[in-house]
Design an enzyme around this catalytic site. Structure first.
Site, short mmCIF file in Angstrom:
data_model
loop_
_atom_site.label_atom_id
_atom_site.label_comp_id
_atom_site.label_asym_id
_atom_site.label_seq_id
_atom_site.Cartn_x
_atom_site.Cartn_y
_atom_site.Cartn_z
N ASP A 63 39.84 40.96 38.41
CA ASP A 63 39.57 39.78 37.60
C ASP A 63 38.82 40.21 36.34
OD1 ASP A 63 39.05 37.20 36.63
OD2 ASP A 63 38.77 36.40 38.63
N LYS B 101 32.74 49.58 45.12
CA LYS B 101 32.33 50.08 43.80
C LYS B 101 30.91 49.62 43.48
CE LYS B 101 35.60 47.75 41.89
NZ LYS B 101 36.42 47.09 40.85
N ASP C 252 36.19 46.37 33.78
CA ASP C 252 35.53 45.48 32.81
C ASP C 252 34.03 45.35 33.06
OD1 ASP C 252 35.88 43.95 35.23
OD2 ASP C 252 35.44 42.16 34.06
#
Length: 257
Positions: free
Chosen positions: A2, A171, A196
């Site tokens: 996302d 992560k 991102d």
């Protein structure tokens, strides 16, 4: 994904071209997600419905990483789970039994099914010796309706109540990153992490010795970069703006391998 491949239920413009280019050039890849709610098959179906060519083998989730980690640490382990179907399915697939009592681990993912009764039970199990595992450290999750508390927020409550620190598998942990890299069958020096979020995607990539690409289509904005002691190798508007020379260098590495 996302903020990199889609936003909510909308494909980021050019994401389909980016994935098609990877396939055309023979560059192996995985879609990594710190969301443990869905199975890899569910994630692949969402991508297909958004217009991408994807199958389950293209997806690697923090739920999968967590389940594989526990199965390696303690074969036949038991776990009390705060999370949803994707996490429970990954645990079952790796031989970890979901239980309500006498658990080896308390495993926390994200979702909307958590109750305070589950938190109380988790606290008691941890006090009895169960080890606390987080699928990821993300404090919040983006939704179409706005931000909601994520796995990290739930885990913080358990840590505060028990005085125990959780081990996080997703992560930026090298545990998840290495597992995904091994699935691709490539070396760290030949791996590129595209994300991102500085605190997870880029930090994890830097720690693993990958090349890193920050896309500005999601969480991190360029004016925030001064806050971090580490930097990505590349900064682009979105995956539709990847530098040609990066494609060429990766394709050459794949060919050399």
């Amino acid at each position: 994904m996302d903020g990199v491949i889609y936003r909510g239920n909308q494909l980021i413009p050019g994401a389909d071209r980016f994935v098609a280019r990877l396939r055309h050039d023979g560059i192996p890849f995985r879609f990594l997600t710190n969301n443990s709610q869905r199975t890899r098959r569910d994630v692949a179906l969402k991508l297909c419905r958004l217009g991408l060519e994807a199958d389950a083998d293209d997806v690697f989730t923090c739920a999968m990483a967590t389940a594989r980690f526990l199965a390696h640490q303690k074969p036949g382990a038991t776990a009390f789970v705060i999370g949803e179907n994707g996490l429970a399915a990954a645990l079952h697939h790796n031989g970890v039994t979901v239980v309500d009592d006498d658990a080896d681990y308390v495993v926390v993912g994200e979702g909307r099914t958590m109750t305070f009764e589950m938190i109380e039970r988790a606290v008691r199990l941890i006090e009895k010796g169960a080890r606390l595992i987080a699928t990821n450290p993300d404090a919040t999750c983006p939704t179409d309706a706005g931000t909601r508390p994520g796995c990290g927020a739930i885990v913080a409550m358990l840590e505060k109540a028990t005085g125990r620190e959780a081990f996080s598998v997703g992560k930026p942990s090298g545990v998840m990153m290495r597992m995904a890299q091994n699935e691709l069958g490539v070396r760290a020096a030949n791996t590129v992490m595209v994300g991102d979020t500085m605190e997870t995607d880029i930090l994890g990539g830097v720690g693993m010795g990958y090349q890193t690409v920050l896309v500005l289509s999601g969480h991190t904005k360029v004016e925030q970069l001064h806050r971090y002691a580490y930097r990505p190798d590349w900064i682009v508007e979105s995956v539709d703006h990847m530098p040609e020379r990066l494609f060429h260098s990766v394709a050459e590495l794949v060919g050399a391998a």
